[in-house]
Structures are given as structure tokens and as C-alpha cells.
Design an enzyme around this catalytic site. Structure first.
Site, PDB file in Angstrom:
ATOM      1  N   HIS A 122       6.602  -1.926   3.016  1.00 50.77           N
ATOM      2  CA  HIS A 122       6.882  -0.969   4.097  1.00 50.77           C
ATOM      3  C   HIS A 122       8.378  -0.740   4.213  1.00 50.77           C
ATOM      4  O   HIS A 122       9.163  -1.689   4.279  1.00 50.77           O
ATOM      5  CB  HIS A 122       6.334  -1.493   5.422  1.00 50.77           C
ATOM      6  CG  HIS A 122       6.577  -0.564   6.580  1.00 50.77           C
ATOM      7  ND1 HIS A 122       5.898   0.627   6.712  1.00 50.77           N
ATOM      8  CD2 HIS A 122       7.432  -0.635   7.633  1.00 50.77           C
ATOM      9  CE1 HIS A 122       6.312   1.245   7.818  1.00 50.77           C
ATOM     10  NE2 HIS A 122       7.251   0.494   8.386  1.00 50.77           N
ATOM     11  N   SER A 123       8.792   0.536   4.235  1.00 45.49           N
ATOM     12  CA  SER A 123      10.181   0.935   4.403  1.00 45.49           C
ATOM     13  C   SER A 123      11.026   0.314   3.285  1.00 45.49           C
ATOM     14  O   SER A 123      10.749   0.559   2.114  1.00 45.49           O
ATOM     15  CB  SER A 123      10.665   0.554   5.807  1.00 45.49           C
ATOM     16  OG  SER A 123      11.855   1.231   6.134  1.00 45.49           O
ATOM     17  N   LEU A 124      12.050  -0.476   3.608  1.00 46.28           N
ATOM     18  CA  LEU A 124      12.805  -1.154   2.549  1.00 46.28           C
ATOM     19  C   LEU A 124      11.865  -1.876   1.600  1.00 46.28           C
ATOM     20  O   LEU A 124      12.073  -1.897   0.382  1.00 46.28           O
ATOM     21  CB  LEU A 124      13.805  -2.136   3.160  1.00 46.28           C
ATOM     22  CG  LEU A 124      14.638  -3.008   2.228  1.00 46.28           C
ATOM     23  CD1 LEU A 124      15.984  -3.343   2.872  1.00 46.28           C
ATOM     24  CD2 LEU A 124      13.930  -4.308   1.853  1.00 46.28           C
TER      25      LEU A 124
END
Length: 251
Positions: free
Chosen positions: A89-91
């Protein structure tokens, strides 16, 4: 190396599948701990623990994504005796992709890569918030609705802000000019109101797999994952259960 990098929230003698989860900027392995309660008993759950947080707090946080990917890929090779899928998720999405590249280069066959709330690697936006003043960094963290509650207390802020600044540096300096297509299946997950990722940036992930890429949207913004956890897990299990290549979806 795995005791440092991997938190095995569930390990069974003969798993049908292992799911390894990569947290967001400022996140830790404990974010995924309760996912094991919502997975079938024959699915193992692993979570990556980045340097500088929780029981690795005494280590300096990484400032380059390559360093994180090398550590994660090396640790996960110890868990490839069962089919392995990655979720980030995300990074964590960018890191899961770079880890997948390294695992496939080492001869590991991955079952699936799920990337959530992040532009395709060759569509990275860059940025310089990691090198700016504290006020600008805090404003951006609050805008995204991330770990801002931890930063309201001055003592907690002194502990956590360096970790967040390092994570911002990781993702703001990450760049892959040309996409490299993975052999494994790839799904993109995105909040319907996520202002950090445009539809074009999300669909650009289709250049990073040799298979058609599926885009699945969920209610919410950049951190939709917290509110939509059950729906996300249901989606992962459904996709992992199918033997068909995913069709492109732009819902």
C-alpha cells in the site's frame, strides 16, 4: 535475515498460499496483524518490518527504496517453499514491485502482485518535502490523513517525524525511467477519492506486467484500506482463487 524483516503473523506447516504485506510510509508490520483473522486457515500471513520502527526502532530508517527492496527480497526467499503473493500500500506498493523484480530475477515464481494507492513506477511524481521544513511535511501528512494523530504530541512527533521524513525521501527519490514487466499477475487497488494517484497513473501499471492488469476501486481516499479492509481481503482472495488471467477493469 528474516527475523529482522518479516513478521510471520501466521505460519502453518503446509500452507496453500503465503501473502506478504508491505506497509505504507510511516507504517509498520503491526498494521496487518489482524488480517490473519480474516484469511482462510491455509493462507499464511507475513508482513514486512522496515528499519526504524517498532522492534527495529534502534536502527536507522532507510532513505533509499533499493536498500529496502534488497532486504525484503532476501528475507522473503526463505518463504518461497509455498506459492507467494505480495500486497503493498502506497510506499509499500512501489517497494512490493521492486521486491517482485528481485525475486523473479532470482528465479522465484510469484503468484500475484497487488499494488494499492500508488502511481506506476515510471509515473512517479518525485518531490522535495523530505528535505524541507517540518511545517510543510506535517501539512502534507495531515492532508493525506495518515499518521497525523501521532504527530500532535510534541514528544511523539520527535520520535516519529524522522521516520516519516526518511520514508518520504525513499519515495520522493525513487525513480524507474522505463517499466519492467513482471511475469506474475498484477492488480491495482485504488480509493475512489484518492487525490495522490490519478486514473492515468494507476492504469500505467499495465506496463509492469506481461498479463492484462485489473484496476479495482474502493470507497474512500488514500487510506481507504483502513475502512475497507474486509472488502480488500475479499478481493485478494477472490483474485487468488481464480486460475484465469485478470481482465482489464476500469470501474
Amino acid at each position: 535475515m528474516s527475523p529482522l524483516w518479516i513478521r510471520p503473523w501466521r505460519l502453518t506447516p503446509m500452507p496453500r498460499l503465503r501473502l506478504a504485506c508491505f506497509p505504507h510510509a510511516g507504517g509498520s508490520a503491526s498494521f496487518f496483524r489482524n488480517w490473519s483473522e480474516h484469511l482462510p486457515a491455509d493462507v499464511d500471513l507475513l508482513a514486512l518490518q522496515y528499519p526504524g520502527r517498532e522492534d527495529r526502532f534502534n536502527e536507522a530508517p532507510a532513505t533509499r527504496l533499493d536498500a529496502l527492496a534488497e532486504g525484503a527480497a532476501s528475507a522473503l526467499q526463505e518463504f518461497t517453499d509455498a506459492p507467494l503473493a505480495l500486497f503493498g500500500h502506497s510506499l509499500g506498493a512501489a517497494l512490493a514491485y521492486e521486491t517482485a523484480l528481485r525475486l523473479e530475477s532470482a528465479g522465484v515464481t510469484l503468484r500475484h502482485l497487488f499494488v494499492s494507492a500508488h502511481p506506476a513506477p515510471h509515473r512517479q511524481r518525485g518531490g522535495a518535502l523530505h528535505g524541507g521544513d517540518e511545517a510543510a511535511l506535517l501539512k502534507d501528512i495531515r492532508r493525506q490523513g495518515g499518521a497525523s494523530e501521532l504527530l500532535e504530541d510534541a514528544e511523539l512527533r520527535a520520535l516519529f517525524l524522522p521516520i516519516l521524513r526518511a520514508d518520504y525521501q525513499v519515495i520522493e527519490t525513487y525513480q524507474r525511467a522505463q517499466p519492467i514487466a513482471l511475469d506474475c499477475l498484477l492488480d491495482v487497488l485504488l480509493g475512489e477519492r484518492d487525490e495522490e494517484v490519478s486514473s492515468a497513473e494507476a492504469r500505467a501499471w499495465e506496463d509492469n506486467s506481461r498479463h492484462p492488469v485489473k484496476l479495482k476501486r474502493f470507497p474512500g481516499g488514500h487510506f481507504y484500506l483502513s475502512e475497507e479492509r474486509d472488502a480488500v481481503i475479499e478481493h485478494l482472495l477472490r483474485r487468488l482463487a481464480t486460475n484465469d488471467s485478470p481482465s482489464r477493469e476500469t470501474a
